[in-house]
Design a protein around this motif. Structure first.
Motif, short mmCIF file in Angstrom:
data_model
loop_
_atom_site.label_atom_id
_atom_site.label_comp_id
_atom_site.label_asym_id
_atom_site.label_seq_id
_atom_site.Cartn_x
_atom_site.Cartn_y
_atom_site.Cartn_z
N GLU A 194 50.35 -8.46 14.30
CA GLU A 194 50.15 -7.03 14.01
C GLU A 194 49.63 -6.82 12.60
O GLU A 194 48.81 -5.93 12.36
CB GLU A 194 51.47 -6.26 14.22
CG GLU A 194 51.75 -6.01 15.69
CD GLU A 194 53.12 -5.40 15.98
OE1 GLU A 194 53.39 -5.15 17.17
OE2 GLU A 194 53.92 -5.22 15.04
N GLN B 237 56.62 -0.64 24.90
CA GLN B 237 55.41 -0.08 25.47
C GLN B 237 55.44 -0.03 27.00
O GLN B 237 54.55 -0.53 27.67
CB GLN B 237 54.19 -0.83 24.95
CG GLN B 237 53.81 -0.31 23.60
CD GLN B 237 53.43 -1.41 22.65
OE1 GLN B 237 53.63 -2.59 22.93
NE2 GLN B 237 52.89 -1.03 21.51
N PHE C 204 54.12 -2.48 29.74
CA PHE C 204 53.27 -3.54 29.16
C PHE C 204 54.03 -4.86 29.12
O PHE C 204 53.49 -5.91 29.45
CB PHE C 204 52.82 -3.16 27.75
CG PHE C 204 51.93 -4.20 27.13
CD1 PHE C 204 50.60 -4.28 27.49
CD2 PHE C 204 52.43 -5.12 26.22
CE1 PHE C 204 49.78 -5.25 26.96
CE2 PHE C 204 51.61 -6.10 25.69
CZ PHE C 204 50.28 -6.16 26.05
N ARG C 205 55.27 -4.82 28.69
CA ARG C 205 56.06 -6.05 28.60
C ARG C 205 57.37 -5.85 29.34
O ARG C 205 58.27 -5.17 28.87
CB ARG C 205 56.31 -6.40 27.15
CG ARG C 205 56.85 -7.79 26.97
CD ARG C 205 56.90 -8.20 25.52
NE ARG C 205 55.57 -8.29 24.92
CZ ARG C 205 54.67 -9.24 25.19
NH1 ARG C 205 54.97 -10.19 26.03
NH2 ARG C 205 53.50 -9.25 24.61
N GLU D 263 40.98 -8.59 27.01
CA GLU D 263 41.79 -7.52 26.42
C GLU D 263 41.22 -6.16 26.79
O GLU D 263 40.01 -6.01 26.96
CB GLU D 263 41.80 -7.65 24.90
CG GLU D 263 42.51 -8.90 24.43
CD GLU D 263 42.67 -8.94 22.91
OE1 GLU D 263 43.59 -9.63 22.45
OE2 GLU D 263 41.87 -8.28 22.20
N LYS E 111 44.71 -5.02 23.94
CA LYS E 111 45.83 -5.86 24.36
C LYS E 111 45.45 -6.70 25.57
O LYS E 111 44.67 -6.26 26.42
CB LYS E 111 47.04 -5.00 24.76
CG LYS E 111 47.61 -4.19 23.64
CD LYS E 111 48.39 -5.05 22.67
CE LYS E 111 48.69 -4.26 21.42
NZ LYS E 111 49.08 -5.03 20.29
N GLU E 112 46.09 -7.88 25.66
CA GLU E 112 45.81 -8.79 26.78
C GLU E 112 46.21 -8.18 28.12
O GLU E 112 47.32 -7.68 28.28
CB GLU E 112 46.60 -10.09 26.57
CG GLU E 112 46.60 -10.96 27.81
CD GLU E 112 47.42 -12.24 27.66
OE1 GLU E 112 47.82 -12.58 26.55
OE2 GLU E 112 47.63 -12.89 28.70
N ARG F 37 50.35 -4.68 34.02
CA ARG F 37 49.49 -4.39 32.86
C ARG F 37 48.17 -3.79 33.28
O ARG F 37 47.61 -2.94 32.59
CB ARG F 37 49.22 -5.66 32.07
CG ARG F 37 50.27 -5.85 31.06
CD ARG F 37 49.86 -6.81 30.00
NE ARG F 37 51.08 -7.34 29.45
CZ ARG F 37 51.15 -8.36 28.65
NH1 ARG F 37 50.04 -8.96 28.27
NH2 ARG F 37 52.30 -8.76 28.19
#
Ligand code: ATP
Length: 516
Positions: free
Chosen positions: A108, A257, A260-261, A323, A331-332, A379
């Motif tokens: 980051e 997020q 996302f994860r 990404e 983001k991936e 995602r």
């Protein structure tokens, strides 16, 4: 104007309000990083999966599918390296008691320098107008050069530390560049430790007969352990691929997020088995094909970029991510990896089975190399939602919330709306719906004013609204309203099927994918 962060928050509440995504076990206040897909979400998710499955299995004669179990023999994970190496470097802030991934904190910081450079470039572009040469500016402007030097310096140290698994150096980077905890604002960090991301459970019904097993952290191993079965029974000739869609589980250190994860998520993976030595060509091939797959959805080509890995996983000799530009940065969404013959060789070693391919053309046997494409359904879902969610200011001063979803993926393709609940209009509407519903997911709605009903459909991304009015009974025509433009056309009932089909049929995307 609302910030990206505010829009993201609104999109997340929109997902809940309109039945796309709910926190898991919501009535018990949810479970961290686990989510359920509601009535709209499941349709969108299924459409994403269909688009992927067909693009891989239907369009490629040499790719077949598999559906392996989530539970696998525990030796699988020893052989694959996950027991020993599927770790993330973890660090805690003593003041906030919050836990972070050390690598993410540093990445980051690196991204912040990139953002600073971009800001300088944007400012200068405004100042210099048409004459502006961005490349020239980047290589000569002292401030940009200073930022770039700093970024490269951190990046070099980070890359070395990650490749050497040097946890002390990761901590030192965090200290040297004064990275603070976003919550407490302090630099009171613990040491960096390794944390294994696999969930465990027990199999067997008696206490002494139990044995520890893992919930698979990736679907790929279910493909590798079936390589021999499928190659033999399917009489597959190299090059060929095996595709799978299924759940995977990772005890992620920091779950953030939204979707996302997650700790439970779904992957769409394809392992492509090839002759050793051809891996770079196939790697390039699959990179291009997968990017084309994403771009064909029309969310905007500029939203995608490749990002090559600095630290290669223990099995890879080349790796890149596709990404997507989310509101919180690029983001991936998908990883493409050249996995060499690592997995098959390891399984051969641990199982004692010969896992090879006999090439009938050269009369040689070898352990195939593998190119993997691996994408997270959730995602992908998130990237689509982020791109589709729009708050549009209308000419009359109102705001409409609309999901500009690619029509092929939209949960509902057409809403059938009788103008009033009487005079035979509902019956006519049902008749029209009966003519469409076997091919397209339709909804019927007769409640509230027509304006409100249109807005409800905009909010879930329905590309077509079909309004049946009194004239319909005489002229056999309906009003077809388009979601994105709000344009309304008077069309014949018999034309509806073809008009909708032209926009929502996945065949159109498949043709794009196969075109050179
Ligand atoms: P990250 O660096 O973000 O942890 P990764 O590089 O470990 O991801 P891979 O192991 O390459 O991810 O997994 C392939 C794909 O699976 C990712 O591109 C992503 O789309 C998806 N994925 C991985 N972990 C998660 C997760 N915790 N939640 C949702 N999707 C995930």
């Amino acid at each position: 104007m609302a910030s990206q962060e505010e829009v993201f928050k609104k999109m997340v509440s929109h997902c809940k309000e309109y039945g796309f995504v709910f926190p898991s076990s919501d009535i018990y206040d949810g479970l961290a990083a686990v989510y359920d897909y509601g009535q709209m979400g499941v349709e969108l998710k299924n459409n994403i999966k269909k688009y992927w499955w067909d693009s891989m299995v239907l369009l490629h004669e040499n790719i077949v599918g598999v559906d392996a179990a989530i539970f696998m023999h525990p030796t699988t994970w020893k052989a694959s390296g996950h027991v020993d190496a599927f770790n993330d470097p973890l660090i805690d802030n003593r003041d906030s008691k919050k836990r972070y991934r050390a690598d993410v904190l540093i990445e980051e910081l690196i991204a912040k320098y990139d953002e600073k450079i971009e800001k300088e470039v944007e400012k200068a572009a405004k100042r210099f107008g048409d004459k502006f040469d961005a490349e020239m500016f980047k290589t000569t402007n002292p401030r940009v050069l200073e930022y770039a030097a700093k970024r490269d310096e951190i990046h070099d140290r980070y890359k070395k530390a990650m490749n050497a698994n040097d946890l002390a150096e990761l901590k030192q980077i965090i200290l040297d560049y004064e990275i603070v905890c976003p919550i407490s604002g302090t630099r009171n960090w613990t040491d960096v430790r390794q944390f294994n991301l696999m969930f465990t459970t027990e199999i067997g019904s008696t206490a002494d007969g139990t044995s520890k097993i893992y919930l698979r952290p990736e679907t790929a191993q279910g493909i590798f352990v079936n390589y021999l079965n499928i190659q033999k029974t399917g009489r597959m000739r190299i090059p060929f691929g095996i595709a799978q869609i299924g759940k995977a589980f990772r005890n992620e250190i920091v779950a953030r997020q939204f979707i996302f994860r997650m700790r439970e998520f779904e992957q769409m993976e394809m392992q492509f088995f090839i002759k050793p030595g051809t891996e770079m060509d196939w790697f390039a091939h699959w990179k291009q094909f997968r990017l084309k797959w994403h771009k064909a959805l029309g969310l905007g080509d500029a939203k995608y970029r490749f990002h090559d890995h600095d630290k290669l996983a223990h099995y890879a000799n080349a790796a890149t991510d596709i990404e997507f530009e989310m509101p919180f940065g690029f983001k991936e969404v998908e990883g493409i990896h050249s996995r060499t013959n690592f997995d098959l060789s390891q399984h051969a070693k641990y199982s004692g089975k010969k896992i090879e391919y006999f090439d009938p053309e050269t009369n040689e046997s070898y352990t195939p190399y593998v190119i993997e494409t691996s994408i997270g359904v959730d995602r992908m879902f998130l990237s689509i939602m982020c791109a589709a969610y729009n708050e549009e200011a209308l000419e009359n001063g109102e705001t409409r919330v609309v999901l500009n979803l690619p029509p092929v993926l939209a949960p509902v393709k057409a809403a059938i709306l009788p103008l009033v609940k009487k005079d035979g209009l509902p019956e006519k509407a049902r008749e029209i719906m009966d003519g469409l519903k076997f091919d397209f997911k339709c909804v019927y709605d007769e409640k509230d004013s027509i304006g409100k009903r249109y807005r409800r459909q905009d909010a879930v991304g329905t590309p077509f609204c079909i309004t049946i009015d009194h004239d319909t009974l005489n002229d056999g025509c309906v009003t077809l309203r388009y979601r994105d433009t709000m344009k309304q056309d008077r069309v014949k009932i018999e034309e509806l099927h073809a008009l909708i089909d032209a926009q929502v049929n996945m065949k159109n995307l498949y043709k794009k994918l196969l075109a050179e």
